[in-house]
Design an enzyme around this catalytic site. Sequence first.
Site, PDB file in Angstrom:
ATOM      1  N   ASN A  83       1.693   0.700   9.893  1.00  0.00           N
ATOM      2  CA  ASN A  83       2.243  -0.604   9.562  1.00  0.00           C
ATOM      3  C   ASN A  83       1.984  -1.673  10.612  1.00  0.00           C
ATOM      4  OD1 ASN A  83       3.841  -0.577   6.904  1.00  0.00           O
ATOM      5  ND2 ASN A  83       4.319   1.394   7.853  1.00  0.00           N
ATOM      6  N   THR A 114      -2.478   2.567  -2.292  1.00  0.00           N
ATOM      7  CA  THR A 114      -2.729   1.731  -1.107  1.00  0.00           C
ATOM      8  C   THR A 114      -2.735   2.656   0.107  1.00  0.00           C
ATOM      9  OG1 THR A 114      -0.365   1.144  -1.068  1.00  0.00           O
ATOM     10  CG2 THR A 114      -1.876  -0.453  -2.061  1.00  0.00           C
ATOM     11  N   THR A 124       9.179   0.371  -2.964  1.00  0.00           N
ATOM     12  CA  THR A 124       7.906  -0.360  -3.150  1.00  0.00           C
ATOM     13  C   THR A 124       7.000   0.469  -3.970  1.00  0.00           C
ATOM     14  OG1 THR A 124       6.195  -1.594  -2.163  1.00  0.00           O
ATOM     15  CG2 THR A 124       6.446   0.442  -1.285  1.00  0.00           C
ATOM     16  N   GLU A 176       4.673   6.925   4.422  1.00  0.00           N
ATOM     17  CA  GLU A 176       3.652   6.633   5.432  1.00  0.00           C
ATOM     18  C   GLU A 176       3.887   7.443   6.704  1.00  0.00           C
ATOM     19  OE1 GLU A 176       2.486   2.151   3.953  1.00  0.00           O
ATOM     20  OE2 GLU A 176       4.025   2.387   5.483  1.00  0.00           O
ATOM     21  N   LYS A 218       2.471   4.936  -7.603  1.00  0.00           N
ATOM     22  CA  LYS A 218       2.016   4.809  -6.236  1.00  0.00           C
ATOM     23  C   LYS A 218       3.195   4.343  -5.407  1.00  0.00           C
ATOM     24  CE  LYS A 218       1.107   1.622  -4.069  1.00  0.00           C
ATOM     25  NZ  LYS A 218       1.866   0.810  -3.053  1.00  0.00           N
ATOM     26  N   SER A 271      -5.045  -5.750   8.646  1.00  0.00           N
ATOM     27  CA  SER A 271      -6.393  -5.863   9.227  1.00  0.00           C
ATOM     28  C   SER A 271      -7.310  -4.748   8.775  1.00  0.00           C
ATOM     29  CB  SER A 271      -6.300  -5.875  10.739  1.00  0.00           C
ATOM     30  OG  SER A 271      -5.602  -4.741  11.206  1.00  0.00           O
TER      31      SER A 271
END
Length: 409
Positions: free
Chosen positions: A404, A155, A192, A278, A181, A409
Amino acid sequence: MKITEIKGGVTAAKGFEAAAAAAAIKYQGRTDMALVYSEKPCHAAGTFTTNIVKAAPVKWDQKIVKESPYAQAVIVNSGIANACTGEEGMGYCKETAEEAAKVLGVPENAVLVASTGVIGMQLPMDRLKKGISLLKEAKGSTLEHGTAASKAIMTTDTVNKEIAVQVELGGKTVTVGGMCKGSGMIHPNMCTMLAFVTTDANISKEMLQKCVSADVKDTFNMISVDGDTSTNDTLLVLANGMAENPEITEENEDYKAFAKALNTVNTWLAKKMAGDGEGATALFEVKIVGAESKEQAVILSKSVVTSSLVKAAIYGHDANWGRILCAMGYSGAQFDPEKVELFFESAAGKIQIIENGVAVNYSEEEATKILSEPEVTAIADVKMGHATATAWGCDLTYDYVKINADYRS
């Protein structure tokens, strides 16, 4: 026992195939579905999120791992998490398993499912079912097939993550391979993440689950990116026995060797996830040594690696040792702060920062140089015993907020 790393991932072990497909579940112009398949039935083990809010695939897989005699296929989609989707979401899991059973020629209760992505969106089942047919057509046993699958499950990950190792058990070469992942919404208690490990080891279902449950405590449960425990965390391990080693049914030497191989794979994958957090620019490792118990060491290391202030200091290459001592202090573990020694270490060298709870006369310039490497370790010695623990995380950057703030979107 010798553990040898080889090139590969989920297709490295005998009898395993993988595939990737572009089904347009949410993403356009990239693969977003993956298949892991074994030509023979597998004993399956798994560990899952501790979040009370569990995604439908987690509930499905928990039931299959616990109740089904074997598993043979895993269907994964990225982009939509199938979490907080109610009874409809559970229906999607059953539909996915039914379609995979029909297309792949395996029993419905031998199909595991996994999803990752946005919470609350419903899966487009027409696209997902078409994707299953595409996966069957594309599946194969080469390294490239495994790599393609590892990319399809990403992702916000910036790199795919796969590894394979070999070990000798009972005179037979056994392979353990894996892919995962995970980049955001990662926190100790399974993070996660989706992780899939395959092996041709011959091991009983009971011993496989015992080994997996024990190992996750020191690997996937010791990483954190942002303190958020996901709804979809899943680690699945499939063993098809095709290496033909004597079946492992007790904690003998072969069990210990297999456990070491599994630990090597899981540790590598866990660290890759932490380092690919991230927006991250560095993998941050925290080692607690000299603890009086493993539990104390785990609590202290997790407290430091999850501290936002510590993570921000690592991003700034700032040897702000007070933040580390502070994070240890509010962890809940008891220790004497006036006995603590702290070191920073990386490929650029090692430097002592505090001794007996007080700063030593160190060079800020040298400390900054050490903290500017892509992998940085903080080592804290609490001088209470011989227990140790290691946790992994990453720095906290501006890009974490950017990623985040507009994820949906």
